[in-house]
Design a protein around this motif. Structure first.
Motif, PDB file in Angstrom:
ATOM      1  N   ALA A 279       4.305 -27.353  24.371  1.00 45.15           N
ATOM      2  CA  ALA A 279       3.570 -28.515  23.860  1.00 45.15           C
ATOM      3  C   ALA A 279       2.610 -28.984  24.937  1.00 45.15           C
ATOM      4  O   ALA A 279       2.939 -28.934  26.120  1.00 45.15           O
ATOM      5  CB  ALA A 279       4.563 -29.634  23.539  1.00 45.15           C
ATOM      6  N   ASP A 280       1.398 -29.405  24.548  1.00 47.09           N
ATOM      7  CA  ASP A 280       0.580 -30.150  25.509  1.00 47.09           C
ATOM      8  C   ASP A 280       0.432 -31.576  24.988  1.00 47.09           C
ATOM      9  O   ASP A 280       1.201 -31.985  24.116  1.00 47.09           O
ATOM     10  CB  ASP A 280      -0.742 -29.433  25.827  1.00 47.09           C
ATOM     11  N   ALA A 281      -0.537 -32.330  25.478  1.00 46.91           N
ATOM     12  CA  ALA A 281      -0.545 -33.764  25.182  1.00 46.91           C
ATOM     13  C   ALA A 281      -0.451 -34.061  23.677  1.00 46.91           C
ATOM     14  O   ALA A 281       0.288 -34.951  23.263  1.00 46.91           O
ATOM     15  CB  ALA A 281      -1.792 -34.399  25.777  1.00 46.91           C
ATOM     16  N   TYR A 282      -1.200 -33.348  22.844  1.00 44.21           N
ATOM     17  CA  TYR A 282      -1.212 -33.673  21.416  1.00 44.21           C
ATOM     18  C   TYR A 282      -0.776 -32.512  20.524  1.00 44.21           C
ATOM     19  O   TYR A 282      -0.441 -32.708  19.372  1.00 44.21           O
ATOM     20  CB  TYR A 282      -2.625 -34.089  20.987  1.00 44.21           C
ATOM     21  N   ASP A 283      -0.856 -31.275  21.050  1.00 45.21           N
ATOM     22  CA  ASP A 283      -0.695 -30.101  20.195  1.00 45.21           C
ATOM     23  C   ASP A 283       0.549 -29.298  20.539  1.00 45.21           C
ATOM     24  O   ASP A 283       1.059 -29.373  21.653  1.00 45.21           O
ATOM     25  CB  ASP A 283      -1.925 -29.185  20.332  1.00 45.21           C
ATOM     26  N   LEU A 284       0.976 -28.493  19.558  1.00 43.10           N
ATOM     27  CA  LEU A 284       2.119 -27.589  19.772  1.00 43.10           C
ATOM     28  C   LEU A 284       1.632 -26.143  19.689  1.00 43.10           C
ATOM     29  O   LEU A 284       0.606 -25.861  19.051  1.00 43.10           O
ATOM     30  CB  LEU A 284       3.160 -27.834  18.683  1.00 43.10           C
ATOM     31  N   HIS A 285       2.395 -25.230  20.309  1.00 40.09           N
ATOM     32  CA  HIS A 285       2.051 -23.820  20.275  1.00 40.09           C
ATOM     33  C   HIS A 285       3.324 -23.060  19.949  1.00 40.09           C
ATOM     34  O   HIS A 285       4.397 -23.375  20.478  1.00 40.09           O
ATOM     35  CB  HIS A 285       1.518 -23.340  21.640  1.00 40.09           C
ATOM     36  N   GLY A 286       3.217 -22.028  19.089  1.00 39.74           N
ATOM     37  CA  GLY A 286       4.418 -21.272  18.762  1.00 39.74           C
ATOM     38  C   GLY A 286       4.114 -19.979  18.030  1.00 39.74           C
ATOM     39  O   GLY A 286       2.948 -19.596  17.888  1.00 39.74           O
ATOM     40  N   THR A 287       5.181 -19.337  17.556  1.00 42.77           N
ATOM     41  CA  THR A 287       5.051 -18.027  16.887  1.00 42.77           C
ATOM     42  C   THR A 287       5.663 -18.112  15.499  1.00 42.77           C
ATOM     43  O   THR A 287       6.744 -18.685  15.333  1.00 42.77           O
ATOM     44  CB  THR A 287       5.813 -16.953  17.715  1.00 42.77           C
ATOM     45  N   ALA A 288       4.967 -17.493  14.552  1.00 48.02           N
ATOM     46  CA  ALA A 288       5.486 -17.488  13.180  1.00 48.02           C
ATOM     47  C   ALA A 288       6.709 -16.591  13.120  1.00 48.02           C
ATOM     48  O   ALA A 288       6.676 -15.450  13.583  1.00 48.02           O
ATOM     49  CB  ALA A 288       4.409 -16.985  12.218  1.00 48.02           C
ATOM     50  N   VAL A 289       7.798 -17.127  12.570  1.00 55.13           N
ATOM     51  CA  VAL A 289       9.024 -16.331  12.463  1.00 55.13           C
ATOM     52  C   VAL A 289       9.479 -16.196  11.002  1.00 55.13           C
ATOM     53  O   VAL A 289      10.456 -15.536  10.710  1.00 55.13           O
ATOM     54  CB  VAL A 289      10.176 -16.942  13.304  1.00 55.13           C
TER      55      VAL A 289
ATOM     56  N   SER B 196       2.184 -29.385  11.483  1.00 61.12           N
ATOM     57  CA  SER B 196       3.579 -29.531  11.079  1.00 61.12           C
ATOM     58  C   SER B 196       3.674 -30.715  10.116  1.00 61.12           C
ATOM     59  O   SER B 196       2.682 -31.417   9.882  1.00 61.12           O
ATOM     60  CB  SER B 196       4.452 -29.781  12.307  1.00 61.12           C
ATOM     61  N   LYS B 197       4.875 -30.976   9.638  1.00 60.89           N
ATOM     62  CA  LYS B 197       5.063 -32.119   8.735  1.00 60.89           C
ATOM     63  C   LYS B 197       4.725 -33.432   9.437  1.00 60.89           C
ATOM     64  O   LYS B 197       4.459 -34.440   8.805  1.00 60.89           O
ATOM     65  CB  LYS B 197       6.499 -32.144   8.224  1.00 60.89           C
ATOM     66  N   GLY B 198       4.735 -33.411  10.761  1.00 57.02           N
ATOM     67  CA  GLY B 198       4.440 -34.621  11.535  1.00 57.02           C
ATOM     68  C   GLY B 198       2.970 -34.795  11.882  1.00 57.02           C
ATOM     69  O   GLY B 198       2.641 -35.696  12.666  1.00 57.02           O
ATOM     70  N   ASP B 199       2.088 -33.945  11.342  1.00 59.51           N
ATOM     71  CA  ASP B 199       0.663 -34.052  11.704  1.00 59.51           C
ATOM     72  C   ASP B 199      -0.201 -34.197  10.464  1.00 59.51           C
ATOM     73  O   ASP B 199      -0.255 -33.280   9.638  1.00 59.51           O
ATOM     74  CB  ASP B 199       0.191 -32.784  12.436  1.00 59.51           C
ATOM     75  N   ALA B 200      -0.889 -35.313  10.353  1.00 59.46           N
ATOM     76  CA  ALA B 200      -1.833 -35.486   9.249  1.00 59.46           C
ATOM     77  C   ALA B 200      -3.171 -34.854   9.637  1.00 59.46           C
ATOM     78  O   ALA B 200      -3.518 -34.840  10.817  1.00 59.46           O
ATOM     79  CB  ALA B 200      -2.037 -36.968   8.960  1.00 59.46           C
ATOM     80  N   PRO B 201      -3.926 -34.352   8.645  1.00 59.03           N
ATOM     81  CA  PRO B 201      -5.218 -33.757   8.989  1.00 59.03           C
ATOM     82  C   PRO B 201      -6.183 -34.794   9.555  1.00 59.03           C
ATOM     83  O   PRO B 201      -6.126 -35.966   9.174  1.00 59.03           O
ATOM     84  CB  PRO B 201      -5.735 -33.199   7.656  1.00 59.03           C
ATOM     85  N   GLU B 202      -7.022 -34.363  10.440  1.00 54.37           N
ATOM     86  CA  GLU B 202      -8.116 -35.160  11.017  1.00 54.37           C
ATOM     87  C   GLU B 202      -7.687 -36.211  12.032  1.00 54.37           C
ATOM     88  O   GLU B 202      -8.459 -36.576  12.895  1.00 54.37           O
ATOM     89  CB  GLU B 202      -8.987 -35.816   9.937  1.00 54.37           C
ATOM     90  N   ILE B 203      -6.461 -36.723  11.967  1.00 50.93           N
ATOM     91  CA  ILE B 203      -6.107 -37.779  12.920  1.00 50.93           C
ATOM     92  C   ILE B 203      -5.038 -37.369  13.918  1.00 50.93           C
ATOM     93  O   ILE B 203      -4.955 -37.932  14.993  1.00 50.93           O
ATOM     94  CB  ILE B 203      -5.674 -39.094  12.212  1.00 50.93           C
ATOM     95  N   ASP B 204      -4.180 -36.400  13.554  1.00 51.74           N
ATOM     96  CA  ASP B 204      -3.095 -36.024  14.463  1.00 51.74           C
ATOM     97  C   ASP B 204      -3.396 -34.689  15.141  1.00 51.74           C
ATOM     98  O   ASP B 204      -4.477 -34.145  14.994  1.00 51.74           O
ATOM     99  CB  ASP B 204      -1.771 -35.942  13.690  1.00 51.74           C
ATOM    100  N   GLY B 205      -2.383 -34.175  15.855  1.00 52.48           N
ATOM    101  CA  GLY B 205      -2.561 -32.924  16.581  1.00 52.48           C
ATOM    102  C   GLY B 205      -2.438 -31.706  15.669  1.00 52.48           C
ATOM    103  O   GLY B 205      -2.344 -31.828  14.449  1.00 52.48           O
ATOM    104  N   SER B 206      -2.440 -30.526  16.312  1.00 53.20           N
ATOM    105  CA  SER B 206      -2.371 -29.265  15.569  1.00 53.20           C
ATOM    106  C   SER B 206      -1.229 -28.426  16.113  1.00 53.20           C
ATOM    107  O   SER B 206      -0.698 -28.700  17.188  1.00 53.20           O
ATOM    108  CB  SER B 206      -3.666 -28.473  15.757  1.00 53.20           C
ATOM    109  N   VAL B 207      -0.891 -27.381  15.353  1.00 49.94           N
ATOM    110  CA  VAL B 207       0.042 -26.376  15.853  1.00 49.94           C
ATOM    111  C   VAL B 207      -0.717 -25.053  15.884  1.00 49.94           C
ATOM    112  O   VAL B 207      -1.277 -24.635  14.877  1.00 49.94           O
ATOM    113  CB  VAL B 207       1.279 -26.229  14.935  1.00 49.94           C
ATOM    114  N   TYR B 208      -0.774 -24.431  17.066  1.00 51.19           N
ATOM    115  CA  TYR B 208      -1.448 -23.140  17.215  1.00 51.19           C
ATOM    116  C   TYR B 208      -0.394 -22.051  17.047  1.00 51.19           C
ATOM    117  O   TYR B 208       0.621 -22.049  17.744  1.00 51.19           O
ATOM    118  CB  TYR B 208      -2.146 -23.059  18.572  1.00 51.19           C
ATOM    119  N   VAL B 209      -0.636 -21.156  16.094  1.00 53.97           N
ATOM    120  CA  VAL B 209       0.411 -20.222  15.679  1.00 53.97           C
ATOM    121  C   VAL B 209      -0.021 -18.771  15.925  1.00 53.97           C
ATOM    122  O   VAL B 209      -1.035 -18.317  15.398  1.00 53.97           O
ATOM    123  CB  VAL B 209       0.710 -20.384  14.162  1.00 53.97           C
ATOM    124  N   SER B 210       0.777 -18.033  16.730  1.00 53.33           N
ATOM    125  CA  SER B 210       0.570 -16.585  16.843  1.00 53.33           C
ATOM    126  C   SER B 210       1.419 -15.949  15.756  1.00 53.33           C
ATOM    127  O   SER B 210       2.518 -16.436  15.461  1.00 53.33           O
ATOM    128  CB  SER B 210       1.070 -16.039  18.174  1.00 53.33           C
TER     129      SER B 210
END
Ligand code: SF4
Length: 448
Positions: A436-446, A404-418
């Motif tokens: 959400a878990d400790a560092y990552d988000l999960h969601g669906t592309a809309v 997401s806009k809040g996650d920089a590559p390599e240092i922040d979390g990820s968003v797992y997208v179905s």
């Protein structure tokens, strides 16, 4: 004199194996060296064995990074034998030659010309330069959809724990026009996210008195705010890293609120206790900083704040540490990294006060991490139910991984997208966040 035939040469273009260690700033140096080598007709090899030469771009910031660099040099020597060392460790060549007297050449950080000279001696180019072999945006070691953009070298601050100014020298800013031309080339070549880096991004232009330079039909001053505003017109995400907490940082927050640059600030606070900050030679008005953070969030409610801290700095008392924990609660930062103090050789801080015992540092580090993890988890949970723009970094058979806009590559979390349709790397999708878990988000592309 005829140059010695390089080892492993087959008469074709000489092959170089490259090891890039260290921070994103070092990665940009590696990209520049590789771009030049490719322009001269050199090829890259995936393995040390059979290459004409190995270049190791080292990191010398912490003792652990130095050890990793020395190990990489040792590997390269045993597998290939011809090794050129560059990067931060090259600023103190005696530390390398003490262990490996037979390295071919050692050059310091940003000494691109010296690296190329050493390569020419070790493995002379076989052809005239093939400048047109290189795409105009240069060779990037990062994936094609994001790229680091280095706006200056060196640093004018003298944080007492840091030897970077000693290794890399005082601040040298690139003219704004040069930076913008590079950024524009990258965007034209398909880059969707520009990661602005330097040792001290907010000091940009101080050394050249904010001189204006031409870009397109206008003059752009070498100022943090002016550059950010212009970068924001290129149509890519712009992420600001390593912003020192100067007061004028406040000016850039409205640009984040109106979508010019990403609502993301990577701003190393390092500590909160005034005495520790003073010994660190960092700005020490942490009460004021809390007010500023609150104000930033009023102006830009989506702002993600990332920071780093050091625990166990010489002379840090339990009271100082408690103050830091309380400050963390108040600041409620989104993403935080924490370093255990290491007495880096040559750092002024080592002699400023009594060292904190190792077991105390370890204990404080765990307490710090536990406290911040709870805060970060609370912050990330606020995103559940929202819609976020997500840039896709990797695609899998059923789920894609992005940020997401809040996650920089390599240092922040990820968003797992179905997604009901396959996503492409570099694509920006709208994603409904479901958990959400400790560092990552999960969601669906809309939305696509
Ligand atoms: S601002 Fe960063 S690079 Fe500069 S002296 Fe401080 S820690 Fe080192």
């Amino acid at each position: 004199m005829t140059p010695e035939k390089p080892t492993g040469s087959t008469g074709a273009a000489p092959k170089i194996s490259f090891v890039s260690l260290g921070c994103p700033k070092a990665l940009v140096d590696s990209e520049r060296i590789i771009t030049r080598l490719r322009a001269e007709g050199y090829e890259l090899s995936r393995e040390h064995k059979g290459a004409d030469l190995v270049i190791v771009n080292t990191c010398g910031f912490l003792d652990s990074a130095k050890a990793e660099s020395l190990e990489a040099i040792g590997n390269a020597l045993s597998q290939n034998g011809k090794v050129v060392v560059t990067g931060c460790m090259g600023a103190e060549p005696e530390n390398i030659t003490a262990q490996y007297p037979n390295v071919f050449a050692i050059t310091g950080p940003q000494q691109y010309e010296s690296v190329l000279d050493a390569v020419h001696r070790a493995a002379p180019p076989q052809h005239d330069p093939f400048l047109d072999l290189v795409p105009p945006e240069g060779i990037k070691l990062t994936p094609r959809h994001y790229a680091y953009l280095k706006i200056s070298e060196g640093c004018n601050n003298r944080c007492t724990f840091c030897i970077i100014p000693k290794l890399r020298g005082d601040l040298v800013s690139r003219p704004a026009g040069d930076v913008l031309r590079e950024a524009e080339r990258l965007v034209t070549a398909g880059v969707k996210e520009l990661l602005v880096i330097s040792q001290d991004t907010s000091a940009y232009g101080v050394d050249i008195k904010y001189a204006a330079s031409t870009w397109k039909d206008r003059e752009v001053r070498a100022r943090f705010l002016d550059l950010s505003r212009e970068l924001g017109t290129l149509g890519a995400w712009v992420r600001l890293h390593y912003v020192y907490p100067y007061p004028h940082v406040d000016e850039v927050i409205p640009l984040m609120a109106d979508g010019h640059v990403l609502p993301y600030l990577d701003i190393p606070f390092q500590h909160a206790a005034p005495d520790v900050l003073r010994r660190m030679k960092r700005p020490a008005a942490q009460e004021k900083t809390l007010h500023r953070i609150a104000r930033w969030r009023e102006i830009c409610p989506d702002l993600t704040l990332r920071s780093t801290f050091i625990v166990g700095f010489p002379g840090e008392t339990e009271a100082d540490f408690q103050l830091l924990l309380d400050w963390l609660d108040e600041a409620a930062l989104d993403r935080v990294g924490c370093f255990r103090y290491e007495p880096v050789k040559g750092a002024v801080s080592n002699d400023l006060a009594e060292a904190v015992p190792k077991d105390v540092i370890e204990d404080r580090w765990h307490r710090f991490m536990a406290r911040q993890q709870a805060i970060s988890a609370r912050r990330i949970k606020r995103k559940i139910g929202t819609r976020q723009h997500v840039i896709i970094d990797e695609v899998g058979p059923t789920v894609a991984k992005g940020r997401s806009k809040g996650d920089a590559p390599e240092i922040d979390g990820s968003v797992y997208v179905s997604s009901r349709r396959p996503l492409r790397v570099g694509e920006i999708a709208t994603v409904k966040i479901e958990r959400a878990d400790a560092y990552d988000l999960h969601g669906t592309a809309v939305g696509f």
